[in-house]
Design a protein around this motif. Structure first.
Motif, PDB file in Angstrom:
ATOM      1  N   CYS A 143       0.838  -1.213   0.000  1.00  0.00           N
ATOM      2  CA  CYS A 143       0.000   0.000   0.000  1.00  0.00           C
ATOM      3  C   CYS A 143       0.862   1.248   0.000  1.00  0.00           C
ATOM      4  N   VAL A 144       1.984   1.247   0.749  1.00  0.00           N
ATOM      5  CA  VAL A 144       2.890   2.399   0.673  1.00  0.00           C
ATOM      6  C   VAL A 144       3.409   2.537  -0.755  1.00  0.00           C
ATOM      7  N   GLY A 145       3.756   1.413  -1.347  1.00  0.00           N
ATOM      8  CA  GLY A 145       4.255   1.424  -2.721  1.00  0.00           C
ATOM      9  C   GLY A 145       3.245   2.023  -3.681  1.00  0.00           C
ATOM     10  N   GLN A 146       1.999   1.633  -3.515  1.00  0.00           N
ATOM     11  CA  GLN A 146       0.961   2.152  -4.410  1.00  0.00           C
ATOM     12  C   GLN A 146       0.806   3.659  -4.239  1.00  0.00           C
ATOM     13  N   ALA A 147       0.861   4.107  -2.970  1.00  0.00           N
ATOM     14  CA  ALA A 147       0.739   5.551  -2.702  1.00  0.00           C
ATOM     15  C   ALA A 147       1.894   6.292  -3.370  1.00  0.00           C
ATOM     16  N   ALA A 159       6.982   8.364 -16.064  1.00  0.00           N
ATOM     17  CA  ALA A 159       7.664   7.741 -17.199  1.00  0.00           C
ATOM     18  C   ALA A 159       9.158   7.542 -16.939  1.00  0.00           C
ATOM     19  N   ASP A 160       9.648   8.067 -15.825  1.00  0.00           N
ATOM     20  CA  ASP A 160      11.081   7.966 -15.525  1.00  0.00           C
ATOM     21  C   ASP A 160      11.482   6.496 -15.421  1.00  0.00           C
ATOM     22  N   VAL A 161      12.515   6.116 -16.162  1.00  0.00           N
ATOM     23  CA  VAL A 161      12.860   4.695 -16.215  1.00  0.00           C
ATOM     24  C   VAL A 161      13.428   4.197 -14.887  1.00  0.00           C
ATOM     25  N   PHE A 162      14.135   5.047 -14.161  1.00  0.00           N
ATOM     26  CA  PHE A 162      14.659   4.636 -12.847  1.00  0.00           C
ATOM     27  C   PHE A 162      13.504   4.358 -11.880  1.00  0.00           C
ATOM     28  N   ILE A 163      12.532   5.299 -11.890  1.00  0.00           N
ATOM     29  CA  ILE A 163      11.389   5.135 -10.985  1.00  0.00           C
ATOM     30  C   ILE A 163      10.577   3.910 -11.395  1.00  0.00           C
ATOM     31  N   SER A 164      10.364   3.731 -12.687  1.00  0.00           N
ATOM     32  CA  SER A 164       9.623   2.565 -13.159  1.00  0.00           C
ATOM     33  C   SER A 164      10.323   1.272 -12.751  1.00  0.00           C
ATOM     34  N   ASN A 165      11.624   1.249 -12.917  1.00  0.00           N
ATOM     35  CA  ASN A 165      12.365   0.037 -12.530  1.00  0.00           C
ATOM     36  C   ASN A 165      12.227  -0.241 -11.037  1.00  0.00           C
ATOM     37  N   SER A 166      12.265   0.826 -10.231  1.00  0.00           N
ATOM     38  CA  SER A 166      12.070   0.640  -8.784  1.00  0.00           C
ATOM     39  C   SER A 166      10.682   0.084  -8.499  1.00  0.00           C
ATOM     40  N   LEU A 167       9.703   0.613  -9.228  1.00  0.00           N
ATOM     41  CA  LEU A 167       8.324   0.164  -9.006  1.00  0.00           C
ATOM     42  C   LEU A 167       8.151  -1.307  -9.406  1.00  0.00           C
ATOM     43  N   ILE A 168       8.802  -1.707 -10.478  1.00  0.00           N
ATOM     44  CA  ILE A 168       8.736  -3.117 -10.892  1.00  0.00           C
ATOM     45  C   ILE A 168       9.253  -4.000  -9.759  1.00  0.00           C
ATOM     46  N   HIS A 169      10.401  -3.601  -9.230  1.00  0.00           N
ATOM     47  CA  HIS A 169      10.991  -4.370  -8.140  1.00  0.00           C
ATOM     48  C   HIS A 169      10.050  -4.416  -6.938  1.00  0.00           C
ATOM     49  N   LEU A 170       9.472  -3.254  -6.614  1.00  0.00           N
ATOM     50  CA  LEU A 170       8.550  -3.184  -5.480  1.00  0.00           C
ATOM     51  C   LEU A 170       7.364  -4.120  -5.674  1.00  0.00           C
TER      52      LEU A 170
END
Length: 733
Positions: A143-147, A159-170
């Motif tokens: 839930c923290v991740g979703q927020a 669209a930031d690829v670093f942030i997207s990659n972090s989100l994939i991992h999360l």
DNA sequence: ATAGGGTTAG
């Protein structure tokens, strides 16, 4: 106090320029970079305080970053530096979140993030998100991740690829594969890390097929795989147990000239052992120039899992350092291959030697071994050790404790553990349902199943096996049918072969043999040996010769070595007086050399496990035990007991011999032993490897009344609690 | 300044 090796060049000269443009060449920054220990850094800190340079947020952030990130730095001292900064800049906030995210307390990273949002004038930027998302992933907070995901999108950083990659991992860490994949597909320019995160995550989450598919797509899209990619791909091969594919991947690595570091070598080694090729593994192991503890442990685990215990032990003895993972590999190797006694003796050796400290994983393996053996005394010691050491019960440990107490016959203690914890995952609930099921408390099991759903924890396929098993042991036909029919439409779980077996068992035990046969005929998957076995078992209870022959034929087609099938069929013949059938089977078994599995009962007294085989006189107290048994029989017969010989395999012709053979059943020896040596206040707990026969069942009931003792007997399928002349199974088993 | 990796578990 230690002094700087080179004097600080005139700090004062620069101290006046604090508010000017940031001077990137300020010599003090160079000194910060060159620090090799914390006292040097401390001196610079002092200098900066004296000169006032520290009160410039940019300069402070430089010092703080060093104290947080340099190899010798500690989180505590970094935090002290941060707390002194009057107005930390965004960089400092980000750095603090970053170090907390990869510290033992990732939650602090999230709290600092919140403080930053509330107290500072800054908005999180493209650097903030990867750090704080990592913190959320570390504590598996979906839930923290979703927020955070939402905030990133609002900040136009979606669209930031670093942030997207972090989100994939999360999302992958939290088990939300769909969301991970959604983020993945939304990335315009996927880089190698995007692919790697997705491949590795899928491989670890049991979607090896999909992981490999992505690897192929990655190639098609022209993204060059690196060593990290290949670790993920090899992990997928290991999960698939696909040696050929694994070998192909290894040659691919060579062909493409991918850098092979120690981690990749270890992953290759792991693939070889998991896929069962010790030869390949050994060859690679011998070729590896550099080895670390993982290399050794992987090799050791391979030998242990494949049953080469001697070699595994040799590896343990020769490896440079024996950490707990190494011991765990060997202990769990024994335990998973059914060598519980060996597992426990190794656990004992570990405790004696104090070479490494048992961790949660060690205890889970040891508890499973206790559960298999029914060794409650040892199990209780382990539980006491957990409490003593203040080891927190995670869901794995909770499950193991519940399983151990249930399988050792103390359902109350299992329930105590269950109610004592505040976190219960699907395994914890399922184990408790299974425990109640094996003790015949079907209604309670079903109640627990309803309560589980109130907690929003979704049942899995194992949960349903246990629920159906509960219905079977308690004779709850209607309920069983309802649950079975709800599985796919309501819970989205397609019934597997074990669920079909349970249904046949439920119907068959209840005497609905025709309905059971119809059910088998309508099955959408091929009936397995367990399905026919369930039908055959039901035929034994209800004495149906025709169906028993049919079931036995199918069972032997699938599993010609199944000696249990012959025993069951023979029992049906004996029960219905078809002695010609009995002798035909007997002859067949003699010709084919098939033997009835030997009955074995176990009883634990003062932490020592005593084992009895049918008719064995190996026990040092054998003489006493047999005379006690004679005494019991006399007493039982005077109370009206008549031996029931239909439960014999009928291998013995003479009447007297038959009765003698009955008396030799291992559970009777164990009862005789238990009556003498188990404290009167304690129940007599017996574990039997086969199902209890009807005669022993009657004897146990009578003994419980005539000797006023509680007897708790675990057979291959369930528990029987005898007391006051009755059994908890209500003779339904 | 940023993201991703191997061994032990019901």
């Amino acid at each position: 106090m230690e002094t700087l090796s080179t004097p600080l060049p005139s700090l004062r000269r620069y101290s006046t320029s604090v508010n000017n443009d940031h001077d990137h060449d300020h010599p003090v920054f160079l000194h910060i970079k060159q620090c090799t220990n914390s006292s040097q850094l401390g001196q610079i800190h002092a200098h900066m305080l004296r000169t006032g340079l520290f009160f410039d947020p940019y300069s402070a952030s430089k010092l703080f970053a060093a104290s947080a990130l340099l190899p010798f730095s500690s989180l505590d001292s970094a935090r002290k530096v941060f707390d002194q900064i009057p107005k930390p800049n965004l960089h400092s906030w980000n750095t603090l979140i970053r170090v907390y995210a990869s510290s033992p307390e990732p939650l602090q990273g999230i709290l600092i993030f919140l403080r930053m949002v509330h107290e500072s004038p800054y908005y999180p930027n493209k650097f903030t998100f990867p750090f704080v998302i990592k913190a959320a992933a570390e504590i598996f907070s979906l839930c923290v991740g979703q927020a955070l995901h939402g905030l990133a999108i609002k900040a136009s950083l979606g669209a930031d690829v670093f942030i997207s990659n972090s989100l994939i991992h999360l999302y992958l860490s939290c088990g939300d594969l769909d969301s991970a994949y959604r983020v993945f597909t939304m990335i315009g320019e996927k880089d190698v890390v995007s692919w790697n995160s997705m491949i590795t995550g899928l491989a670890q989450r049991g979607c090896a097929e999909k992981a490999f598919q992505l690897f192929q797509e990655m190639e098609e899209e022209g993204v060059k795989p690196n060593d990290v990619t290949m670790v993920g791909v090899l992990s997928a091969c290991a999960k698939k147990l696909d040696l050929e594919l694994g070998r192909w991947v290894c040659s691919y690595i060579e062909r493409k000239g991918i850098r092979v570091d120690l981690t990749l070598s270890n992953a290759m080694l792991d693939m070889y052992t998991k896929c069962g090729s010790l030869e390949d593994a050994k060859r690679l192991f011998d070729m590896m120039e550099e080895k670390d503890i993982v290399t050794w442990t992987t090799m050791l685990d391979g030998y242990a899992k494949l049953g080469e215990y001697e070699t595994a032990k040799q590896v343990l003895d020769t490896m440079p350092r024996q950490d707990i993972a190494a011991w765990n590999a060997l202990i769990s190797g024994y335990e998973q291959n059914g060598k519980s006694k060996e597992a426990l003796s190794l656990y004992h050796e570990l405790q004696q030697s104090q070479i490494a400290k048992p961790d949660g994983i060690t205890l889970v393996s040891a508890l499973s071994a206790c559960a298999q053996l029914g060794a409650m005394g040892i199990g209780e010691c382990i539980h006491a050790y957990v409490k003593e050491q203040g080891i927190k019960l995670n869901c794995h440990l909770t499950t193991s404790l519940i399983d151990m107490y249930s399988k050792c016959g103390d359902i109350k203690k299992a329930l105590d553990v269950f109610y004592s914890v505040d976190r219960r995952d699907v395994f914890v609930w399922s184990a408790m349902i299974a425990g109640l099921a094996m003790h015949g408390q079907g209604r309670d099991a079903i109640d627990l199943f309803s309560r589980m759903q109130e907690t929003m924890i979704k049942p899995n396929s194992v949960t349903f096996t246990n629920v159906l098993c509960a219905c079977s042991h308690a004779g709850l036909v209607k309920e069983g049918k309802t649950f079975f029919n709800q599985m796919e439409p309501v819970y989205g779980i397609r019934p597997g072969i074990q669920h079909y077996s349970c249904m046949v068992d439920i119907l068959g035990r209840a005497g609905l043999l025709e309905e059971a046969v119809e059910f088998i005929e309508k099955m959408p998957i091929l009936p397995s040996d367990s399905v026919w076995g369930a039908l055959l078992g039901a035929c034994q209870i209800h004495g149906n010769v025709e169906l028993a022959e049919l079931a036995c034929r199918h069972l032997l087609e699938l599993d010609p070595e199944n000696n249990g099938a012959y025993v069951l069929l023979s029992n049906v013949y004996a029960k219905t007086g078809k002695w010609d059938g009995v002798s035909r089977l007997r002859k067949h078994m003699r010709v084919t050399g098939l033997k009835k599995e030997q009955g074995c009962s176990r009883i634990e007294v003062n932490g020592v496990i005593h084992e009895f085989l049918a008719g064995d006189n190996c026990h040092p107290l054998s003489k006493e035990i047999y005379s006690k048994l004679d005494e019991i029989m006399v007493r039982l017969k005077s109370a009206g007991y008549v031996p029931n010989k239909s439960h014999l395999l009928q291998l013995i012709e003479e009447d007297e011999m038959q009765e003698h053979a009955l008396n030799l059943h291992s559970e009777k020896l164990a009862i005789a032993f238990g009556l003498q040596y188990v404290e009167v206040s304690q129940p007599i707990r017996i574990i039997k490897n086969l199902r209890v026969c009807g005669d022993c069942h009657s004897v146990a009931k009578l003994v419980s009344r005539l000797y006023n003792r509680e007897i708790i007997l675990r057979d291959r399928y369930r528990f029987h609690h005898f007391s006051g002349g009755n059994c908890s199974c209500k003779d339904y088993w």
